[in-house]
Scaffold this active site. Structure first.
Site, short mmCIF file in Angstrom:
data_model
loop_
_atom_site.label_atom_id
_atom_site.label_comp_id
_atom_site.label_asym_id
_atom_site.label_seq_id
_atom_site.Cartn_x
_atom_site.Cartn_y
_atom_site.Cartn_z
N ALA A 10 27.95 10.82 15.79
CA ALA A 10 27.47 9.43 15.69
C ALA A 10 27.28 8.98 14.25
O ALA A 10 26.83 7.86 14.00
CB ALA A 10 26.16 9.29 16.47
N THR A 11 27.62 9.83 13.29
CA THR A 11 27.35 9.48 11.89
C THR A 11 28.40 8.56 11.30
O THR A 11 28.26 8.10 10.16
CB THR A 11 27.30 10.75 11.01
OG1 THR A 11 28.53 11.46 11.17
CG2 THR A 11 26.14 11.65 11.37
N VAL A 61 28.84 21.12 16.13
CA VAL A 61 29.31 21.44 17.49
C VAL A 61 30.05 22.78 17.56
O VAL A 61 30.20 23.36 18.64
CB VAL A 61 30.19 20.32 18.12
CG1 VAL A 61 29.42 19.03 18.28
CG2 VAL A 61 31.48 20.11 17.33
N ASN A 87 32.59 12.82 21.40
CA ASN A 87 33.40 12.08 20.43
C ASN A 87 33.66 12.88 19.15
O ASN A 87 34.71 12.70 18.52
CB ASN A 87 32.65 10.77 20.09
CG ASN A 87 33.14 10.13 18.82
OD1 ASN A 87 34.20 9.52 18.78
ND2 ASN A 87 32.38 10.30 17.73
N SER A 140 43.13 11.17 22.40
CA SER A 140 43.92 10.48 21.38
C SER A 140 45.31 10.23 21.98
O SER A 140 45.71 10.89 22.94
CB SER A 140 44.08 11.39 20.16
OG SER A 140 45.04 10.89 19.25
N TYR A 153 46.46 19.61 15.69
CA TYR A 153 45.62 18.46 16.10
C TYR A 153 46.07 17.99 17.48
O TYR A 153 45.25 17.78 18.38
CB TYR A 153 45.70 17.33 15.07
CG TYR A 153 44.86 16.13 15.50
CD1 TYR A 153 43.47 16.24 15.59
CD2 TYR A 153 45.45 14.92 15.86
CE1 TYR A 153 42.69 15.17 16.01
CE2 TYR A 153 44.68 13.84 16.28
CZ TYR A 153 43.30 13.97 16.36
OH TYR A 153 42.53 12.91 16.79
N PRO A 183 42.48 6.81 22.08
CA PRO A 183 42.86 5.75 21.16
C PRO A 183 44.09 6.11 20.32
O PRO A 183 44.33 7.29 20.02
CB PRO A 183 41.63 5.61 20.24
CG PRO A 183 40.56 6.49 20.82
CD PRO A 183 41.28 7.53 21.63
N GLY A 184 44.82 5.07 19.93
CA GLY A 184 45.83 5.21 18.88
C GLY A 184 45.12 5.08 17.55
O GLY A 184 43.96 5.47 17.42
N PHE A 190 38.52 8.85 9.62
CA PHE A 190 39.40 9.87 10.19
C PHE A 190 40.51 10.31 9.22
O PHE A 190 40.72 11.51 8.99
CB PHE A 190 39.99 9.34 11.50
CG PHE A 190 41.00 10.24 12.15
CD1 PHE A 190 40.61 11.28 12.98
CD2 PHE A 190 42.37 10.05 11.93
CE1 PHE A 190 41.54 12.11 13.58
CE2 PHE A 190 43.31 10.88 12.53
CZ PHE A 190 42.89 11.91 13.36
P1 NDP Z 1 35.18 9.79 11.75
O1 NDP Z 1 35.62 10.78 10.72
O2 NDP Z 1 34.74 8.45 11.30
O3 NDP Z 1 34.01 10.43 12.63
C1 NDP Z 1 34.06 11.75 13.08
C2 NDP Z 1 32.68 12.13 13.61
O4 NDP Z 1 32.76 13.47 14.12
C3 NDP Z 1 31.61 12.12 12.53
O5 NDP Z 1 30.45 11.52 13.03
C4 NDP Z 1 31.37 13.59 12.25
O6 NDP Z 1 30.01 13.82 11.92
C5 NDP Z 1 31.68 14.21 13.62
N1 NDP Z 1 32.03 15.62 13.48
C6 NDP Z 1 33.14 16.15 12.92
N2 NDP Z 1 33.05 17.49 12.92
C7 NDP Z 1 31.86 17.80 13.50
C8 NDP Z 1 31.20 19.02 13.78
N3 NDP Z 1 31.74 20.21 13.47
N4 NDP Z 1 29.98 18.98 14.37
C9 NDP Z 1 29.43 17.79 14.69
N5 NDP Z 1 30.00 16.61 14.45
C10 NDP Z 1 31.20 16.62 13.85
O7 NDP Z 1 36.41 9.67 12.76
P2 NDP Z 1 36.59 8.84 14.12
O8 NDP Z 1 35.39 8.06 14.45
O9 NDP Z 1 37.88 8.15 14.01
O10 NDP Z 1 36.79 10.06 15.13
C11 NDP Z 1 36.02 10.21 16.31
C12 NDP Z 1 36.89 10.85 17.38
O11 NDP Z 1 37.97 9.97 17.68
C13 NDP Z 1 37.51 12.18 16.99
O12 NDP Z 1 37.45 13.06 18.10
C14 NDP Z 1 38.96 11.82 16.67
O13 NDP Z 1 39.83 12.89 16.87
C15 NDP Z 1 39.18 10.71 17.69
N6 NDP Z 1 40.28 9.80 17.42
C16 NDP Z 1 40.33 9.08 16.26
C17 NDP Z 1 41.39 8.20 16.04
C18 NDP Z 1 41.54 7.44 14.77
O14 NDP Z 1 42.67 6.96 14.49
N7 NDP Z 1 40.50 7.24 13.97
C19 NDP Z 1 42.42 7.99 17.06
C20 NDP Z 1 42.27 8.81 18.24
C21 NDP Z 1 41.22 9.65 18.41
P3 NDP Z 1 29.47 14.75 10.75
O15 NDP Z 1 30.53 14.83 9.69
O16 NDP Z 1 28.21 14.09 10.30
O17 NDP Z 1 29.22 16.05 11.43
C1 8X3 Z 2 44.31 9.98 15.84
C2 8X3 Z 2 45.59 9.24 16.03
O1 8X3 Z 2 48.10 9.27 15.53
O2 8X3 Z 2 46.63 10.21 13.85
O3 8X3 Z 2 44.02 10.80 16.94
O4 8X3 Z 2 47.04 11.39 15.89
S1 8X3 Z 2 46.89 10.08 15.29
#
Ligand code: NDP
Ligand code: 8X3
Length: 253
Positions: A10-11, A61, A87, A140, A153, A183-184, A190
């Site tokens: 959630a950060t 996690v 998430n 994803s 990934y 999501p795309g 990310f």
């Molecule tokens: P962000 O990098 O903005 O957020 C990722 C979040 O995951 C952060 O809050 C981070 O918190 C947390 N996280 C990562 N590793 C750990 C860990 N080991 N323990 C606990 N928390 C962790 O990316 P998104 O919001 O984009 O990503 C969220 C999800 O959506 C992911 O699963 C990603 O694969 C998925 N996704 C993203 C897409 C994109 O294009 N952005 C598309 C499809 C899917 P902290 O670092 O504080 O631990």
């Molecule tokens: C994130 C989307 O296209 O980088 O899951 O894999 S992609």
């Protein structure tokens, strides 16, 4: 009645946008992540702006002991969880199979797959106890199609897809909904994480088209979470209008 959602990661990005959306709608929120100062700032924002109850749990996690210690120590008033949003996740590197860093692979599998399993296993007894619940897993488009240099990934997200199906089957008898949201491209931290802080590469990911915002995904997750109790979205793929799959984008060059 007041409902509670537990959100991993959630950060930042999608998790943070979900925390804000569900707080706006009056939910009590358990926010988790590794960066304590960001969790503390978000807790304060949600409490002040939306007058909701927020519990902060700081854990990685990937760490089984940290996950179970934190969830098992939930105060009594936080043990009734309605929604678990799995998430937390990341991509590290975008390299050919033979060039990719094995530590990156381990971190992706340990976070996106094993971490999701730990959190779900720890929270599940609370849902079963209530004889209802909703688990929402963030997959994803990478869970649906493997792309070049996406290897591990993509594999980790295929696992999230498979586990979502498996949970839905095995948890049927417990009246627990399981929804996978895929999501795309979403413009969050990310890509900066994936490219290890290389801003030019990260920004290039979102150039020439309008990607999804984290808030778009949060609205969709909220929709899935608030359908009538007899309705369950199993699997939902969401992209921006200019993206048709992992491969096809309509970009202004
Ligand atoms: P962000 O990098 O903005 O957020 C990722 C979040 O995951 C952060 O809050 C981070 O918190 C947390 N996280 C990562 N590793 C750990 C860990 N080991 N323990 C606990 N928390 C962790 O990316 P998104 O919001 O984009 O990503 C969220 C999800 O959506 C992911 O699963 C990603 O694969 C998925 N996704 C993203 C897409 C994109 O294009 N952005 C598309 C499809 C899917 P902290 O670092 O504080 O631990
Ligand atoms: C994130 C989307 O296209 O980088 O899951 O894999 S992609």
């Amino acid at each position: 009645m007041n409902k509670t959602i537990l959100i991993t990661g959630a950060t930042s990005g999608i998790g943070e946008a979900c925390a804000i959306k569900f707080a706006k709608e009056g939910y009590s929120i358990i926010i988790t992540g590794r960066r304590k100062e960001r969790l503390a700032a978000l807790k304060s924002k949600l409490e002040t702006e939306y007058n909701v109850s927020v519990l902060l749990l700081c854990f990685d996690v990937q760490n089984k002991e940290e996950v179970f210690t934190n969830i098992n120590a939930l105060p009594k008033e936080w043990q009734k969880i309605d929604i678990l949003l799995n998430n937390a996740g990341l991509a590290l590197g975008r390299d050919n199979f033979e060039d990719a860093d094995i530590t990156d692979w381990e971190t992706m599998i340990n976070t996106n797959v094993t971490g999701l399993l730990y959190v779900t296993k720890a929270v599940l007894p609370l849902l079963i106890n209530e004889k209802k619940g909703h688990i929402i897993n963030i997959g994803s488009t990478a869970a649906k199609e493997v792309y070049e240099n996406g290897n591990t990934y993509c594999a980790s997200k295929y696992a999230v897809d498979a586990l979502s199906k498996a949970m839905r089957i095995d948890l049927l008898k417990h009246n627990i909904k399981v929804t996978a949201v895929h999501p795309g491209a979403v413009e969050t931290a990310f890509s900066l994480v994936r490219y290890k802080g290389e801003q030019t590469k990260a920004s290039a990911t979102y150039e020439g088209y309008k990607p999804l915002a984290a808030e778009d995904v949060a609205e969709t997750i909220f929709y899935c979470a608030t359908l009538p109790s007899h309705v369950c979205i199993n699997d939902l793929v969401i992209t921006c209008t200019e993206q048709a799959s992992s491969f096809y984008f309509h970009k202004n060059q």
